[in-house]
Design an enzyme around this catalytic site. Sequence first.
Site, PDB file in Angstrom:
ATOM      1  N   PRO A 174      -4.254   0.508  18.933  1.00 27.77           N
ATOM      2  CA  PRO A 174      -4.064  -0.039  17.580  1.00 27.77           C
ATOM      3  C   PRO A 174      -3.983   0.984  16.449  1.00 27.77           C
ATOM      4  CG  PRO A 174      -6.276  -0.534  18.397  1.00 27.77           C
ATOM      5  CD  PRO A 174      -5.521   0.059  19.540  1.00 27.77           C
TER       6      PRO A 174
ATOM      7  N   LYS B 292       1.161   0.063  15.005  1.00 28.23           N
ATOM      8  CA  LYS B 292       2.587   0.058  15.340  1.00 28.23           C
ATOM      9  C   LYS B 292       3.043  -1.171  16.136  1.00 28.23           C
ATOM     10  CE  LYS B 292       4.502   3.608  13.520  1.00 28.23           C
ATOM     11  NZ  LYS B 292       4.291   3.009  12.185  1.00 28.23           N
TER      12      LYS B 292
ATOM     13  N   TYR C 207       4.083   6.559   9.796  1.00 24.00           N
ATOM     14  CA  TYR C 207       3.253   5.403   9.455  1.00 24.00           C
ATOM     15  C   TYR C 207       4.088   4.326   8.764  1.00 24.00           C
ATOM     16  CZ  TYR C 207      -1.128   2.999   8.314  1.00 24.00           C
ATOM     17  OH  TYR C 207      -2.144   2.088   8.241  1.00 24.00           O
TER      18      TYR C 207
ATOM     19  N   HIS D   1       0.857  -1.193   0.000  1.00 21.66           N
ATOM     20  CA  HIS D   1       0.000   0.000   0.000  1.00 21.66           C
ATOM     21  C   HIS D   1       0.887   1.236   0.000  1.00 21.66           C
ATOM     22  CE1 HIS D   1      -4.150  -1.628   1.304  1.00 21.66           C
ATOM     23  NE2 HIS D   1      -3.448  -2.598   0.766  1.00 21.66           N
TER      24      HIS D   1
ATOM     25  N   TYR E 110      -9.141   5.829   7.153  1.00 13.00           N
ATOM     26  CA  TYR E 110      -9.255   6.189   8.570  1.00 13.00           C
ATOM     27  C   TYR E 110     -10.249   7.343   8.616  1.00 13.00           C
ATOM     28  CZ  TYR E 110      -4.968   3.572   9.783  1.00 13.00           C
ATOM     29  OH  TYR E 110      -4.029   2.595   9.998  1.00 13.00           O
TER      30      TYR E 110
END
Length: 397
Positions: free
Chosen positions: A300, A304, A392, A82, A211
């Site tokens: 969550p 990570k 990220y 991704h 998100y």
Amino acid sequence: MSTATPNATTVRTRVAIVGAGPAGLILSHLLAVAGIDSVVIDQRSREDIEQTIRAGILEQGTVDLLTEIDPHTRVHTVGDRHDGIELRFQGAGHRIDFRELVGRSVWLYPQHEVLKDMLALRLRTGQDLRFGVTASRVEGINTETPRVIATDADGAELIIDADFVVGADGSRSVVRPAIAGTSRDGYFREYPFAWFGILCDAPASADELIYSNSPDGFALISQRSPDVQRMYFQCDPDIDPNAMSEAEIWETLQVRVPGTTLKEGKILQRDVLRFRSFVARELRHGRAALVGDAAHTVPPTGAKGMNLAIADVVLLARALDTLLNENDTRLIGTYADDALKRIWKAQHFSWWMTNMLHSLPEHNEFDRQRQLGELRSVTDSEAGRTYLAEAYTGWPI
Ligand code: DHB
């Protein structure tokens, strides 16, 4: 010193590793490459370990490591690269393009698939891996011969004499009290919400993760495979996962991702994930150290957990290599401080993503507008997007 029961079995190894999750298995592999033998024990069965549903995102550095250590890893065939995620608020999506911003990516490859690969690798190379073995305590960490006292699958006592003991045994670590004095000594934060997670039989509703911050609460649209999807929505931590009908679950998810029509399907599994942040006060004492969830827990949001565990292991493997092969104590002496730098960055990132995206019971209209301002500060600015992309996809190990 302990008093062994007469029928106890004693095994001798260099590193006793409690916990056959990704951290314990990768550590045993890196040690073997450095010529250091280890014994890994886990109270669960191999089937349980391989079937536990956990998070699905691997950082670039994690994938680089798996590719380097395991020629048979399926991360590039079963996993899916991704190159970005979407932040959604006020009904509009804002893509964070990782490749363009930081030249890195993440892989959707669930933790249980990593575990299957690592278990196969460990067993292929003939390592000592024991399932159904429950550690009860650790002794002698202030000596050069620490040991783990455990009970094997048949109820007999097993003693593992070692040069070093590692707790890779998760948030209810048995090794942690030996290091920190108590199991709860550390830095702690609870959150007043949880995630309701589902696995469902449906085609993907989006190509990348969404998100979504909505007035009704947070939702995350993730994937698992072309036919199976993973989705989460913010919920009360005391919710009974079986109390909601499938229709109610879909309705809750759908209102939280305005702008996307979710592709619905049979719900195969449901679970509730608790939110907490924790860092143990001590990560190493004498000849014992903690890695992964035994050392820290992150909420969550941002996925990570496993990545952080693997970063700990890379540091600890180097430290044990120099300690046990060269008798050089410097890296083991700085292991905790070295690991904590990344741990606190990841703690901050997970806390920040969580707070930016969820609604809190005490939020008033000011808090809600401020949160939208924060989301705009990130998405409207290249610097903001770059910070998110960098954290990220993971800081280089
Ligand atoms: C998943 C879990 C996460 O916590 C996250 O931030 C992204 C994805 C997942 O399980 O797919």
